[in-house]
Design a protein around this motif. Structure first.
Motif, PDB file in Angstrom:
ATOM      1  N   ASN A  58      21.589 105.333  48.408  1.00  0.00           N
ATOM      2  CA  ASN A  58      22.733 104.804  49.143  1.00  0.00           C
ATOM      3  C   ASN A  58      22.281 103.960  50.331  1.00  0.00           C
ATOM      4  OD1 ASN A  58      24.877 105.685  47.557  1.00  0.00           O
ATOM      5  ND2 ASN A  58      24.863 107.701  48.496  1.00  0.00           N
ATOM      6  N   ASP A  59      21.204 104.366  50.993  1.00  0.00           N
ATOM      7  CA  ASP A  59      20.633 103.546  52.067  1.00  0.00           C
ATOM      8  C   ASP A  59      20.145 102.214  51.504  1.00  0.00           C
ATOM      9  OD1 ASP A  59      21.154 105.603  53.863  1.00  0.00           O
ATOM     10  OD2 ASP A  59      19.061 106.308  53.916  1.00  0.00           O
ATOM     11  N   ASP A  60      19.495 102.271  50.333  1.00  0.00           N
ATOM     12  CA  ASP A  60      19.031 101.047  49.680  1.00  0.00           C
ATOM     13  C   ASP A  60      20.207 100.136  49.320  1.00  0.00           C
ATOM     14  OD1 ASP A  60      16.360 101.928  49.787  1.00  0.00           O
ATOM     15  OD2 ASP A  60      16.476 102.836  47.791  1.00  0.00           O
ATOM     16  N   LEU A  61      21.314 100.722  48.849  1.00  0.00           N
ATOM     17  CA  LEU A  61      22.491  99.928  48.495  1.00  0.00           C
ATOM     18  C   LEU A  61      23.077  99.240  49.729  1.00  0.00           C
ATOM     19  CD1 LEU A  61      24.234 102.230  45.885  1.00  0.00           C
ATOM     20  CD2 LEU A  61      23.055 100.069  45.459  1.00  0.00           C
ATOM     21  N   LYS A  62      23.029  99.896  50.866  1.00  0.00           N
ATOM     22  CA  LYS A  62      23.496  99.263  52.104  1.00  0.00           C
ATOM     23  C   LYS A  62      22.615  98.060  52.435  1.00  0.00           C
ATOM     24  CE  LYS A  62      24.311  99.874  57.017  1.00  0.00           C
ATOM     25  NZ  LYS A  62      23.817  98.529  57.265  1.00  0.00           N
ATOM     26  N   GLU A  63      21.307  98.219  52.252  1.00  0.00           N
ATOM     27  CA  GLU A  63      20.399  97.101  52.488  1.00  0.00           C
ATOM     28  C   GLU A  63      20.658  95.960  51.506  1.00  0.00           C
ATOM     29  OE1 GLU A  63      16.379  98.523  52.540  1.00  0.00           O
ATOM     30  OE2 GLU A  63      16.722  99.763  54.320  1.00  0.00           O
ATOM     31  N   ILE A  64      20.997  96.290  50.274  1.00  0.00           N
ATOM     32  CA  ILE A  64      21.360  95.258  49.303  1.00  0.00           C
ATOM     33  C   ILE A  64      22.578  94.507  49.810  1.00  0.00           C
ATOM     34  CG2 ILE A  64      22.252  94.806  46.980  1.00  0.00           C
ATOM     35  CD1 ILE A  64      20.620  97.287  46.063  1.00  0.00           C
ATOM     36  N   SER A  65      23.555  95.239  50.298  1.00  0.00           N
ATOM     37  CA  SER A  65      24.768  94.618  50.819  1.00  0.00           C
ATOM     38  C   SER A  65      24.443  93.652  51.956  1.00  0.00           C
ATOM     39  CB  SER A  65      25.736  95.708  51.294  1.00  0.00           C
ATOM     40  OG  SER A  65      26.906  95.142  51.799  1.00  0.00           O
ATOM     41  N   ASP A  66      23.584  94.078  52.864  1.00  0.00           N
ATOM     42  CA  ASP A  66      23.178  93.204  53.977  1.00  0.00           C
ATOM     43  C   ASP A  66      22.472  91.956  53.455  1.00  0.00           C
ATOM     44  OD1 ASP A  66      24.206  95.144  55.683  1.00  0.00           O
ATOM     45  OD2 ASP A  66      22.241  95.984  56.185  1.00  0.00           O
ATOM     46  N   SER A  67      21.569  92.128  52.500  1.00  0.00           N
ATOM     47  CA  SER A  67      20.847  90.989  51.925  1.00  0.00           C
ATOM     48  C   SER A  67      21.782  90.065  51.151  1.00  0.00           C
ATOM     49  CB  SER A  67      19.724  91.473  51.006  1.00  0.00           C
ATOM     50  OG  SER A  67      18.761  92.173  51.729  1.00  0.00           O
ATOM     51  N   LEU A  68      22.743  90.645  50.457  1.00  0.00           N
ATOM     52  CA  LEU A  68      23.686  89.831  49.697  1.00  0.00           C
ATOM     53  C   LEU A  68      24.573  89.009  50.628  1.00  0.00           C
ATOM     54  CD1 LEU A  68      24.552  89.063  46.869  1.00  0.00           C
ATOM     55  CD2 LEU A  68      26.263  90.869  46.987  1.00  0.00           C
ATOM     56  N   ARG A  69      24.918  89.583  51.761  1.00  0.00           N
ATOM     57  CA  ARG A  69      25.706  88.836  52.749  1.00  0.00           C
ATOM     58  C   ARG A  69      24.957  87.565  53.166  1.00  0.00           C
ATOM     59  NH1 ARG A  69      25.955  92.537  56.436  1.00  0.00           N
ATOM     60  NH2 ARG A  69      27.359  93.783  55.169  1.00  0.00           N
ATOM     61  N   ILE A  70      23.661  87.698  53.374  1.00  0.00           N
ATOM     62  CA  ILE A  70      22.838  86.528  53.725  1.00  0.00           C
ATOM     63  C   ILE A  70      22.797  85.541  52.571  1.00  0.00           C
ATOM     64  CG2 ILE A  70      20.485  85.780  54.243  1.00  0.00           C
ATOM     65  CD1 ILE A  70      20.202  88.501  55.791  1.00  0.00           C
ATOM     66  N   LEU A  71      22.626  86.065  51.351  1.00  0.00           N
ATOM     67  CA  LEU A  71      22.611  85.201  50.173  1.00  0.00           C
ATOM     68  C   LEU A  71      23.927  84.442  50.049  1.00  0.00           C
ATOM     69  CD1 LEU A  71      21.459  84.098  47.529  1.00  0.00           C
ATOM     70  CD2 LEU A  71      22.208  86.210  46.419  1.00  0.00           C
ATOM     71  N   ASN A  72      25.041  85.131  50.239  1.00  0.00           N
ATOM     72  CA  ASN A  72      26.341  84.471  50.135  1.00  0.00           C
ATOM     73  C   ASN A  72      26.526  83.406  51.202  1.00  0.00           C
ATOM     74  OD1 ASN A  72      27.397  85.661  47.825  1.00  0.00           O
ATOM     75  ND2 ASN A  72      28.039  87.464  48.954  1.00  0.00           N
ATOM     76  N   GLN A  73      25.917  83.612  52.367  1.00  0.00           N
ATOM     77  CA  GLN A  73      25.964  82.577  53.397  1.00  0.00           C
ATOM     78  C   GLN A  73      25.184  81.351  52.957  1.00  0.00           C
ATOM     79  OE1 GLN A  73      24.420  84.559  56.865  1.00  0.00           O
ATOM     80  NE2 GLN A  73      26.344  85.605  57.303  1.00  0.00           N
ATOM     81  N   GLU A  74      24.086  81.590  52.254  1.00  0.00           N
ATOM     82  CA  GLU A  74      23.249  80.487  51.785  1.00  0.00           C
ATOM     83  C   GLU A  74      23.843  79.789  50.565  1.00  0.00           C
ATOM     84  OE1 GLU A  74      20.722  79.346  53.409  1.00  0.00           O
ATOM     85  OE2 GLU A  74      20.569  80.983  54.841  1.00  0.00           O
ATOM     86  N   LEU A  75      24.564  80.538  49.753  1.00  0.00           N
ATOM     87  CA  LEU A  75      25.102  79.983  48.512  1.00  0.00           C
ATOM     88  C   LEU A  75      26.514  80.509  48.321  1.00  0.00           C
ATOM     89  CD1 LEU A  75      23.996  78.189  46.207  1.00  0.00           C
ATOM     90  CD2 LEU A  75      23.505  80.288  44.979  1.00  0.00           C
ATOM     91  N   GLU A  76      27.476  79.886  48.964  1.00  0.00           N
ATOM     92  CA  GLU A  76      28.841  80.397  49.044  1.00  0.00           C
ATOM     93  C   GLU A  76      29.545  80.525  47.696  1.00  0.00           C
ATOM     94  OE1 GLU A  76      29.874  79.637  53.560  1.00  0.00           O
ATOM     95  OE2 GLU A  76      31.338  80.013  52.027  1.00  0.00           O
ATOM     96  N   ASP A  77      29.133  79.737  46.732  1.00  0.00           N
ATOM     97  CA  ASP A  77      29.858  79.779  45.461  1.00  0.00           C
ATOM     98  C   ASP A  77      29.346  80.855  44.499  1.00  0.00           C
ATOM     99  OD1 ASP A  77      28.302  76.959  43.722  1.00  0.00           O
ATOM    100  OD2 ASP A  77      27.479  78.559  44.955  1.00  0.00           O
ATOM    101  N   VAL A  78      28.460  81.727  44.956  1.00  0.00           N
ATOM    102  CA  VAL A  78      27.968  82.822  44.114  1.00  0.00           C
ATOM    103  C   VAL A  78      28.947  83.987  44.239  1.00  0.00           C
ATOM    104  CG1 VAL A  78      26.121  84.481  43.747  1.00  0.00           C
ATOM    105  CG2 VAL A  78      25.578  82.139  44.366  1.00  0.00           C
ATOM    106  N   ASN A  79      29.515  84.387  43.131  1.00  0.00           N
ATOM    107  CA  ASN A  79      30.499  85.465  43.149  1.00  0.00           C
ATOM    108  C   ASN A  79      29.929  86.684  42.434  1.00  0.00           C
ATOM    109  OD1 ASN A  79      32.822  86.931  43.409  1.00  0.00           O
ATOM    110  ND2 ASN A  79      33.824  85.987  41.647  1.00  0.00           N
ATOM    111  N   MET A  80      29.387  87.620  43.230  1.00  0.00           N
ATOM    112  CA  MET A  80      28.807  88.840  42.667  1.00  0.00           C
ATOM    113  C   MET A  80      29.369  90.032  43.411  1.00  0.00           C
ATOM    114  SD  MET A  80      24.828  87.963  42.244  1.00  0.00           S
ATOM    115  CE  MET A  80      24.301  86.422  41.566  1.00  0.00           C
ATOM    116  N   HIS A  81      29.345  91.174  42.733  1.00  0.00           N
ATOM    117  CA  HIS A  81      29.855  92.389  43.343  1.00  0.00           C
ATOM    118  C   HIS A  81      28.782  93.456  43.309  1.00  0.00           C
ATOM    119  CE1 HIS A  81      33.813  90.610  43.265  1.00  0.00           C
ATOM    120  NE2 HIS A  81      33.565  90.260  42.011  1.00  0.00           N
TER     121      HIS A  81
END
Length: 141
Positions: A58-81
């Protein structure tokens, strides 16, 4: 900012997401191993170890969420859940550790396996994104 640099930043962010997914998969694999031991009578210790690995996941999943937020900032049209977290409530902990039984152990084991599959599918989609970014960086399209 030029297109190549934007693509490179998105690729770097996506690679970070994959690295964090790999950490979560390793944590869940370990939880699954402890879960099997727990199913076959491992007792309170194996329940505790399994729960500790679920907490790590669950801690790792939170880190994924943080990293994905950065990815989405870099590539706004990526739609992943992101996959949902594996249940780690106080009630689950109490049931799994103190009232250790095969029914609770089997339910938790199924949740772990389901989340592992979701993470693996999510990882594959991020790897495909990295491949698309690499192709675009190499060809300029």
């Amino acid at each position: 900012m030029d297109r190549f640099k934007e693509l490179q930043e998105a690729k770097t962010a996506a690679q970070e997401v994959v690295a964090r997914i790999d950490n979560a998969i390793a944590s869940l694999d370990s939880a699954a191993d402890w879960g099997i031991f727990d199913l076959f009578g491992g007792g309170m210790f194996s329940s505790f170890m399994k729960r500790d690995k679920i907490k790590d996941a669950n801690d790792d999943l939170k880190e994924i969420s943080d990293s994905l937020r950065i990815l989405n900032q870099e590539l706004e049209d990526v739609n992943m859940h992101l996959p949902e977290t594996v249940s780690d409530t106080v009630c689950d902990n109490a049931l799994d550790i103190w009232f250790d039984n095969v029914f609770t152990d089997a339910r938790v084991q199924k949740e772990i396996k389901t989340e592992l599959e979701r993470l693996k599918e999510f990882r594959a989609s991020v790897v495909k994104l990295i491949e698309r970014l690499t192709i675009e960086m190499e060809t300029g399209r």
